[in-house]
Design a protein around this motif. Structure first.
Motif, PDB file in Angstrom:
ATOM      1  N   ALA A  96      29.793 110.390  28.053  1.00 45.18           N
ATOM      2  CA  ALA A  96      30.936 109.457  27.810  1.00 45.18           C
ATOM      3  C   ALA A  96      30.162 108.049  28.026  1.00 45.18           C
ATOM      4  O   ALA A  96      30.823 107.345  26.699  1.00 45.18           O
ATOM      5  CB  ALA A  96      32.251 109.629  28.058  1.00 45.18           C
ATOM      6  N   ALA A  97      29.858 107.774  28.925  1.00 45.13           N
ATOM      7  CA  ALA A  97      29.426 106.124  29.358  1.00 45.13           C
ATOM      8  C   ALA A  97      28.335 106.021  30.149  1.00 45.13           C
ATOM      9  O   ALA A  97      27.810 107.274  30.754  1.00 45.13           O
ATOM     10  CB  ALA A  97      30.577 105.951  29.792  1.00 45.13           C
TER      11      ALA A  97
ATOM     12  N   ALA B 220      27.947 104.779  32.385  1.00 39.65           N
ATOM     13  CA  ALA B 220      28.788 105.799  34.461  1.00 39.65           C
ATOM     14  C   ALA B 220      28.791 107.018  34.513  1.00 39.65           C
ATOM     15  O   ALA B 220      28.512 107.425  35.598  1.00 39.65           O
ATOM     16  CB  ALA B 220      30.052 104.773  34.261  1.00 39.65           C
ATOM     17  N   GLN B 221      29.475 107.320  33.438  1.00 35.94           N
ATOM     18  CA  GLN B 221      29.360 108.943  33.846  1.00 35.94           C
ATOM     19  C   GLN B 221      27.846 109.678  34.102  1.00 35.94           C
ATOM     20  O   GLN B 221      27.306 110.737  34.240  1.00 35.94           O
ATOM     21  CB  GLN B 221      29.550 109.902  32.484  1.00 35.94           C
ATOM     22  CG  GLN B 221      30.528 110.779  32.592  1.00 35.94           C
ATOM     23  CD  GLN B 221      30.983 111.980  32.108  1.00 35.94           C
ATOM     24  OE1 GLN B 221      31.350 111.092  31.039  1.00 35.94           O
ATOM     25  NE2 GLN B 221      32.518 112.438  32.191  1.00 35.94           N
TER      26      GLN B 221
ATOM     27  N   HIS C 151      25.957 101.745  22.964  1.00 35.65           N
ATOM     28  CA  HIS C 151      26.212 101.311  22.504  1.00 35.65           C
ATOM     29  C   HIS C 151      26.186  99.641  23.345  1.00 35.65           C
ATOM     30  O   HIS C 151      26.715  98.723  23.160  1.00 35.65           O
ATOM     31  CB  HIS C 151      28.304 100.844  23.589  1.00 35.65           C
ATOM     32  CG  HIS C 151      27.852 101.414  25.070  1.00 35.65           C
ATOM     33  ND1 HIS C 151      27.935 102.535  25.679  1.00 35.65           N
ATOM     34  CD2 HIS C 151      28.957 100.652  25.855  1.00 35.65           C
ATOM     35  CE1 HIS C 151      28.105 102.851  26.340  1.00 35.65           C
ATOM     36  NE2 HIS C 151      28.113 101.136  27.168  1.00 35.65           N
TER      37      HIS C 151
ATOM     38  N   GLY D 203      35.000 100.380  24.931  1.00 36.77           N
ATOM     39  CA  GLY D 203      35.228 101.782  24.572  1.00 36.77           C
ATOM     40  C   GLY D 203      34.999 102.243  23.227  1.00 36.77           C
ATOM     41  O   GLY D 203      35.994 101.748  23.038  1.00 36.77           O
ATOM     42  N   PRO D 204      35.109 103.464  22.870  1.00 32.92           N
ATOM     43  CA  PRO D 204      33.903 104.436  23.132  1.00 32.92           C
ATOM     44  C   PRO D 204      32.939 104.035  23.526  1.00 32.92           C
ATOM     45  O   PRO D 204      32.167 102.595  22.420  1.00 32.92           O
ATOM     46  CB  PRO D 204      33.932 105.276  22.515  1.00 32.92           C
ATOM     47  CG  PRO D 204      33.921 104.586  21.219  1.00 32.92           C
ATOM     48  CD  PRO D 204      35.150 103.701  21.157  1.00 32.92           C
ATOM     49  N   GLY D 205      31.843 104.677  24.363  1.00 33.53           N
ATOM     50  CA  GLY D 205      30.128 104.572  24.563  1.00 33.53           C
ATOM     51  C   GLY D 205      29.426 105.506  24.242  1.00 33.53           C
ATOM     52  O   GLY D 205      30.141 106.547  24.321  1.00 33.53           O
TER      53      GLY D 205
END
Lengths: 496, 497
Positions: A135-136, A138-139, A269, A280-282
């Motif tokens: 989702a981003a 970091a994830q 993003h 967010g979102p990214g």
């Protein structure tokens, strides 16, 4: 606040009249529900009419700075222009209304787009396969760290529990590595601001699982020893992770996969212009080399003949990482951006981003804003200067400089990061800023330096033209005064 | 001299006859010559005109753009164009993408009865309008609060509304989605209790439990999945036989993934607390206008998805993860994600908003942070705040009642028509369980030709529920829509018989 605008009995919703066929066939619907699980009284939410709600939120929007309002050179955030065509395309009901659990045959258009995006990202990054699930960023890092861990484990490289992370890294790198169970080993940057082969040799052991690195570094300097660094890590059976936050510098010039990286995430993003939504979102797709592709999270999107599927089969996969398949509507926008620019355009993007960053740096008063680490080396998409001279001479901090910039209708740089530079101002203008804005930004920074000399109080009292002056951050986070919820606002702080 | 004369003649010819095509051709040739060693001008790139680029390069004392990349080792440079498509104009791009998307089947042309963590509820028009304001959607994380008060206040109000809805003390300003919120909740439970065992209801979404495991396993946390009974409720005996003083947390969903309301939630909470374990509850927030809030029956951490509250399904992303807890310092300090607090300006004591407790977060605490999360789903926390403002207490109650009413009507009609429903004996909120003659995956395939998407084939997730589907009813379904579904189901079922 909404709560203070509330007046009992107002409403802003409308539902169709209850159909009489439904009404006639029902008794009390509450008898249909377990009594022990009924809510005593409706939630204590504000009650407002539609015009009041619209005015409230439009007013809030007017108290929010954004890339569509002006220059936003937050370092490592790549605040570039977000194309409007992507917004219009993403509103298509055949995307917006698509349910993730529809039968595969009814979502072929979107699966095709996502599949193509995966292929395009693989080519751009020099990798073999992408998962679009994270989702981003970091994830994505967490996924990447798990892939490295599981691959090493499956290949009997035991006892590898250390992840090398440079001292200039984004905070997410050590945080993600630690979440995946690694011990973080810090690599100091050299006097030139890079990670040298020598520094890696001094920290590498047989416990080293790999290294997480962003290229160019957060100082905006290309890691010119990257080929040797990757070789050293690989010789120790470690894997190289590329933090794609800084990818906007390199499109079409050099690919992470060719530099020796095995796993990569891309912040769409940032590099691929999807709007960041005020936080967010990214989306943080993860790409890997062929030998790691079985470890990607499920599901992957596969193609057989002309049809596309969600593929859950891989037995080595790290498993599920996200509800459903990823931030598809964000990924669609990235796809639109990439096609708007094409192969030549993307290369131009990076050239222009790097040119803008160096141009802006060249206009700064070097006596007030010093350039740490090999000042003669051209920077890439971002650069870091230190306002230490202003601190020493006048007691004006990087934070004070940042707040003063806000009074000029511009966003401040990222400040106090990377941690290895005192009074750091990290500036990433991106390719979206016209030359004139780069010049104005430099002029504002230079004038702030002059102001610090003659009228320091004015700098310390800034910002003055914003919707509110400097906030009491200490009170905000102190246990005795912290307010996280409108129900805990003390009466003395109530306003109408 | 001759060259100049030629140009003048051309110019005159073009002007006289207004031969636009010719003029364009000349311009195009000139462009080719000018940009051969540089690049093409692009509408997103204000400095991509050759003159501007040259001015900038000259100022830097550089000959060309390659000089800016001279420190990239020769051996790894990409010496060919990337093998990706050429640029498309806006017209071509919209045509190409809409052609692809036209292969999808979606509402409003198709009726949608699928739930399972993502619902096709009505999205009020106000949300579209406000979310289209680029002051919101083109901002970054509010690192400079003085120029980000709009988003910060919206997030503070979202946190407050979410607390009101769930009866919790503190909500963060969003996680990626329900799943990752659950994963983070599992890790938080371990940090709070110092224990490494989680007991999770298998009536919770198997995919979400998969994410829970992906988040927990590296921290040495084991996840034991319980059974569910024929009512579709979590098997209490199984939970209690696995719950002891080494349990960090129990996880249940309410309503659960099978659509059933967990009647014994309060009892589970009591038993958790008796053993010093936390209760994590995953909730469909749309139910909370009429159903008991998790906070009122003892939940310690609440997770869920804000998607039903004003977000389009978007093929499952982006979503908006709910994460709320109680205000005890031990819980608060271990909470993941960004929190917005109310404070005052230093001068004038005006009310303002800013990010708080950042010392938990990765940009400060690095490897010691409570989570690596940075980007979240702020824009959709804003959407949820708008949604809850629109609905208010009366709207949340009425929409909850409507969902119950429509689903009970649908059940009554299914029974009248001789279809096998409900499969689960437990009380449900809006999802009717149906046993069909074809297996559930084939059933959903067959319904497509009737213009219907759904139900949710439970056979996709549970081998023992191969013939069971869930049909999710809500406020957008009219009686005619429900009748269309019933007649399609009858028709598909009778073909098998």
């Amino acid at each position: 606040m909404l709560k203070e605008l509330s007046r009992k009995g107002r409403r802003a919703y409308s539902l169709p009249e209850l159909d009489e066929r439904v009404r006639d066939s029902m008794g009390d619907i509450y008898h249909e529900l377990p009594e022990s699980m009924l809510r005593d009284s409706p939630p204590n939410l504000p009650e407002l009419s539609e015009p009041e709600i619209v005015r409230h939120f439009v007013r809030l929007s007017q108290m929010n700075f954004a890339i569509d309002l002006g220059m936003y050179p937050l370092g490592s955030c790549t605040m570039k222009y977000n194309p409007k065509v992507s917004q219009r395309i993403a509103r298509n009901p055949k995307m917006a209304n698509l349910h993730p659990y529809q039968d595969e045959s009814t979502v072929q258009g979107t699966l095709e787009i996502l599949f193509e995006l995966g292929e395009i990202l693989s080519e751009i990054a020099g990798m073999d396969r992408f998962s679009l699930a994270p989702a981003a960023g970091a994830q994505g890092e967490y996924v990447g760290a798990l892939i490295i861990r599981n691959y090493l484990r499956d290949n009997k490289f035991t006892g590898k529990d250390e992840m090398l992370v440079p001292d200039s890294a984004h905070g997410t790198n050590p945080a993600s590595a630690a979440m995946a169970g690694f011990k973080v080993v810090k690599i100091p940057s050299s006097d030139d601001g890079i990670v040298t082969a020598e520094a890696v040799v001094s920290k590498i052991t047989d416990r080293t699982a790999g290294m997480m690195l962003t290229v160019p570094s957060t100082l905006g300097i290309f890691e010119r020893e990257i080929v040797e660094v990757a070789k050293i890590i690989h010789e120790e059976n470690g894997l190289m992770y590329y933090d794609g936050a800084n990818m906007n510098a390199l499109l079409g010039r050099v690919r992470p996969g060719d530099m020796g990286f095995d796993v990569i995430h891309i912040n769409v993003h940032k590099t691929f212009a999807t709007p960041h939504g005020g936080g967010g979102p990214g989306a943080g797709p993860v790409g890997v080399k062929a030998e790691l592709q079985d470890y990607l999270p499920v599901p992957l999107i596969s193609k057989t003949g002309d049809s596309y599927h969600l593929d859950y089969k891989s037995s080595k996969s790290i498993g599920f990482i996200k509800s459903f398949y990823g931030n598809s509507a964000v990924l669609l926008r990235a796809y639109c951006y990439i096609l708007s620019l094409g192969k030549e355009g993307l290369k131009t993007v990076s050239e222009q981003a790097v040119l803008a960053s160096n141009y802006l740096l060249s206009l700064l008063d070097g006596d007030s804003y010093s350039t740490p680490y090999s000042p003669k080396t051209p920077r890439k998409h971002e650069f870091v200067v230190s306002s230490s001279p202003l601190k020493k001479r006048y007691g004006v901090s990087a934070g004070d400089v940042a707040k003063t910039i806000l009074d000029h209708g511009m966003h401040s740089p990222t400040i106090y990061f990377p941690l290895i530079v005192a009074e750091a101002l990290m500036i990433e203008p991106t390719e979206s800023e016209p030359l004139e804005n780069l010049e104005s930004y430099a002029q504002v920074l230079n004038e702030i330096a002059k102001l610090a000399a003659v009228e320091k109080e004015s700098v310390l009292a800034s910002p003055k033209n914003t919707s509110i002056g400097r906030l009491d951050e200490y009170k905000a986070s102190h246990p005795n005064t912290m307010i996280l919820n409108w129900n805990s606002v003390p009466a003395s702080r109530n306003q109408s | 001299m001759w060259d100049l004369f030629e140009r003048i003649v051309f110019f005159v010819v073009v002007q006289l006859f207004e031969i636009d095509a010719l003029r364009l051709l000349i311009l195009k040739n000139e462009n080719c010559r000018r940009f051969k060693n540089l690049m093409a001008v692009h509408k997103f790139l204000p400095n991509s005109d050759e003159e501007i680029t040259r001015t900038m390069l000259e100022k830097l004392g550089l000959r060309n753009l390659d000089d800016l990349f001279a420190d990239i080792p020769e051996s790894v440079r990409l010496r060919r164009p990337m093998n990706i498509p050429d640029a498309l104009s806006e017209i071509e791009l919209e045509k190409r993408v809409s052609e692809k998307l036209s292969r999808n089947k979606a509402a409003p042309e198709f009726l949608n009865f699928i739930g399972g963590g993502n619902w096709n509820h009505h999205v009020p028009s106000v949300i579209d309008e406000i979310l289209s304001r680029s002051e919101f959607y083109t901002a970054y994380t509010p690192y400079q609060p003085e120029i980000s008060q709009g988003m910060l206040q919206a997030l503070f109000e979202y946190q407050s509304q979410m607390c009101d809805l769930t009866s919790m003390d503190v909500a963060n300003s969003s996680m990626y989605d329900w799943s990752s919120g659950l994963g983070e909740a599992g890790r938080m439970a371990q940090r709070v209790t110092g224990r490494t065992k989680i007991v999770a209801s298998s009536a919770a979404s198997p995919e979400r439990l998969g994410v829970l495991e992906t988040y927990c396993e590296p921290a040495g946390i084991s996840v034991t999945r319980t059974k569910f009974n024929s009512a579709g409720e979590t098997d209490l005996d199984f939970i209690y036989s696995n719950l002891d003083d080494s349990t960090a947390a129990v996880y249940i969903e309410n309503p659960n993934f099978l659509g059933v309301i967990e009647r014994s939630a309060e009892d589970i909470a009591r038993n958790c607390h008796k053993h010093g374990a936390l209760l994590i509850v995953g909730v469909n927030p749309m139910s909370l206008g009429i159903m008991r809030s998790p906070g009122s029956y003892g939940a310690d951490i609440v997770v869920g998805d804000g998607q039903p509250l004003g977000l389009y399904p978007n093929f499952g992303g982006p979503l908006m993860g709910i994460f709320a807890t109680r205000s005890e310092p031990t819980l608060l300090r271990q909470m993941p994600g960004r929190l917005i607090g109310m404070t005052e300006s230093k001068i004038g004591s005006e009310r303002g908003y800013t990010m708080v407790l950042q010392t938990r977060e990765q940009h400060i605490r690095r490897e010691h942070a409570t989570s690596n999360i940075c980007t979240n789903e702020s824009l959709f926390a804003l959407a949820v705040s708008i949604y809850l403002s629109i609905m208010g207490p009366a709207g949340m109650k009425e929409i909850g009642e409507r969902i119950v009413a429509n689903s009970r009507y649908a059940l009554k009609r299914l029974v009248e028509e001789g279809l096998s429903a409900p499969h689960f004996g437990g009380k449900f909120f809006g999802d009717v369980s149906l046993k069909s003659k074809p297996n559930s995956i084939d059933l959903s395939k067959s319904l497509v030709s009737y213009g219907i998407l759904g139900g949710l084939p439970l056979g996709r997730f549970y081998s023992e529920l191969k013939y069971i589907s869930l049909f999710s009813f809500n406020e957008v379904h009219s009686v005619d829509d429900i009748e269309r579904l019933i007649s399609a189901l009858k028709s598909v079922d009778s073909k098998i018989a």
